[in-house]
Design an enzyme around this catalytic site. Structure first.
Site, PDB file in Angstrom:
ATOM      1  N   CYS A 134       0.830  -1.204   0.000  1.00  0.00           N
ATOM      2  CA  CYS A 134       0.000   0.000   0.000  1.00  0.00           C
ATOM      3  C   CYS A 134       0.864   1.253   0.000  1.00  0.00           C
ATOM      4  O   CYS A 134       1.439   1.612   1.037  1.00  0.00           O
ATOM      5  CB  CYS A 134      -0.936  -0.006   1.210  1.00  0.00           C
ATOM      6  SG  CYS A 134      -1.987   1.461   1.315  1.00  0.00           S
ATOM      7  N   CYS A 137      -0.469   4.055   2.278  1.00  0.00           N
ATOM      8  CA  CYS A 137      -0.207   3.796   3.693  1.00  0.00           C
ATOM      9  C   CYS A 137       1.249   4.090   4.063  1.00  0.00           C
ATOM     10  O   CYS A 137       1.525   4.694   5.103  1.00  0.00           O
ATOM     11  CB  CYS A 137      -0.503   2.334   4.035  1.00  0.00           C
ATOM     12  SG  CYS A 137      -2.125   1.749   3.522  1.00  0.00           S
ATOM     13  N   ASP A 138       2.177   3.643   3.223  1.00  0.00           N
ATOM     14  CA  ASP A 138       3.589   3.613   3.621  1.00  0.00           C
ATOM     15  C   ASP A 138       4.519   4.479   2.784  1.00  0.00           C
ATOM     16  O   ASP A 138       5.708   4.569   3.104  1.00  0.00           O
ATOM     17  CB  ASP A 138       4.086   2.159   3.577  1.00  0.00           C
ATOM     18  CG  ASP A 138       3.295   1.239   4.493  1.00  0.00           C
ATOM     19  OD1 ASP A 138       2.889   1.709   5.573  1.00  0.00           O
ATOM     20  OD2 ASP A 138       3.073   0.076   4.126  1.00  0.00           O
TER      21      ASP A 138
END
Length: 316
Positions: A134, A137-138
């Site tokens: 992701c 997300c990261d």
């Protein structure tokens, strides 16, 4: 066997949020955590984009907070996985992995979706230490760095474009000689000077012990081995919604995601609702999963109220 008013299947952000709302509404929900209690967030490192955690929090710690809050209001959290359902009769029958069965007046399916992986030994070891599924997300953790993205569809293109805004260099590895991504996505991709697309290329190994140092690739035609110095590897080859226990009763789309009635979490089965990644092929974020968990609890509460009112009318 007395039916349970509400059974929630899945212990991720969607399931726990549904449990919080349902328990506060007096529905006395029972939540089965499934094979991966806490969902994908339990194998996620730092979470910095969930509201309310100004200093960030690890995925496992956040799920413990969700669980504790759900239990505070009376949710009964149980270990166990629902492996089979019978939605042809009412109340709905759910079968657990230990062979036991429970009856439910309403059900919220929040069993999530699992990322597809390359199957390399180092992939699991370095998950959360450079390996991710992701970018949203990261990606922030790789600002100004070099990263590798694997995949050939729209998801891989979107991940690469997102990372290109943060990273110095993005290497996109495509296994075949062409991409499956839409034409417009490919056009955007090839316009970005810091994205390098390599066709006929696969990941052979991930180099690094505590974090990623490089990605070893192989050209599938020439068999040439190349080492790309990078600190991140984003696997974007798709997700698999965990819908198999609910088939053939629940309607799913071509990708296998549960279909819900527009603007609700209602499935094609009355009293059965779906929340989180199992019905979301697009966003797949903790905060959107939590939002649909709230919706599912409110939908279930309304269903149970209407069902009880109908029962009273029939008996009077």
């Amino acid at each position: 066997m007395s039916p349970i008013p509400l059974v929630i299947i899945g212990g991720g952000p969607a399931g726990y949020t549904a449990a919080i709302y349902a328990a506060r509404a007096g529905l006395h929900p029972i939540l089965y955590q499934g094979p991966n209690p806490g969902g994908q967030l339990t194998i996620t490192g730092e979470v910095e984009n969930y509201p309310g955690y100004k200093n960030g929090i690890t995925g496992p710690a956040m799920m413990e907070d969700f669980k504790a809050q759900a239990e505070r209001f009376g949710t009964v959290v149980k270990t166990g996985t629902i492996t089979k359902v019978d939605f042809a009769t009412y109340p709905r029958r759910l079968t657990l992995d230990n062979g036991a069965s429970v009856l439910a007046q309403s059900v919220i399916i929040a069993a999530g979706a699992s990322a597809k992986w390359l199957g390399l030994p180092a992939e699991k070891r370095l998950y959360g230490k450079g390996v991710s599924a992701c970018a949203i997300c990261d990606g922030f953790f790789f600002k100004g760095k070099t990263v590798v993205v694997v995949g050939g569809g729209d998801t891989a293109a979107e991940e690469s474009l997102y990372l290109a805004n943060l990273c110095q260099k993005v290497h996109l590895l495509v296994r075949k000689g062409q991409m499956r991504a839409s034409k417009i996505m490919q056009e955007r991709l090839f316009k970005r000077p810091n994205i390098q697309v390599s066709f006929h290329t696969e990941v052979k190994d991930i180099i690094g012990q505590e974090s990623i140092e490089a990605v070893e690739t192989v050209h599938t035609l020439s068999k040439t081995i190349t080492l790309i110095e990078a600190t991140g590897l984003f696997v974007a080859i798709g997700h698999q919604p965990n819908t198999s226990p609910f088939l053939p009763y629940i309607e799913v789309d071509q990708q296998g995601y549960i279909q819900t009635k527009r603007g609700t979490t209602q499935t094609n089965i009355p009293g059965v609702f779906a929340a989180g990644d199992i019905q979301d092929p697009y966003y797949r974020q903790a905060v959107t999963a939590a939002g649909t968990g709230c919706m599912a609890a409110l939908d279930a509460e309304r269903f149970l109220k209407e069902t009880s009112e109908d029962f009273l009318k029939e008996t009077n």
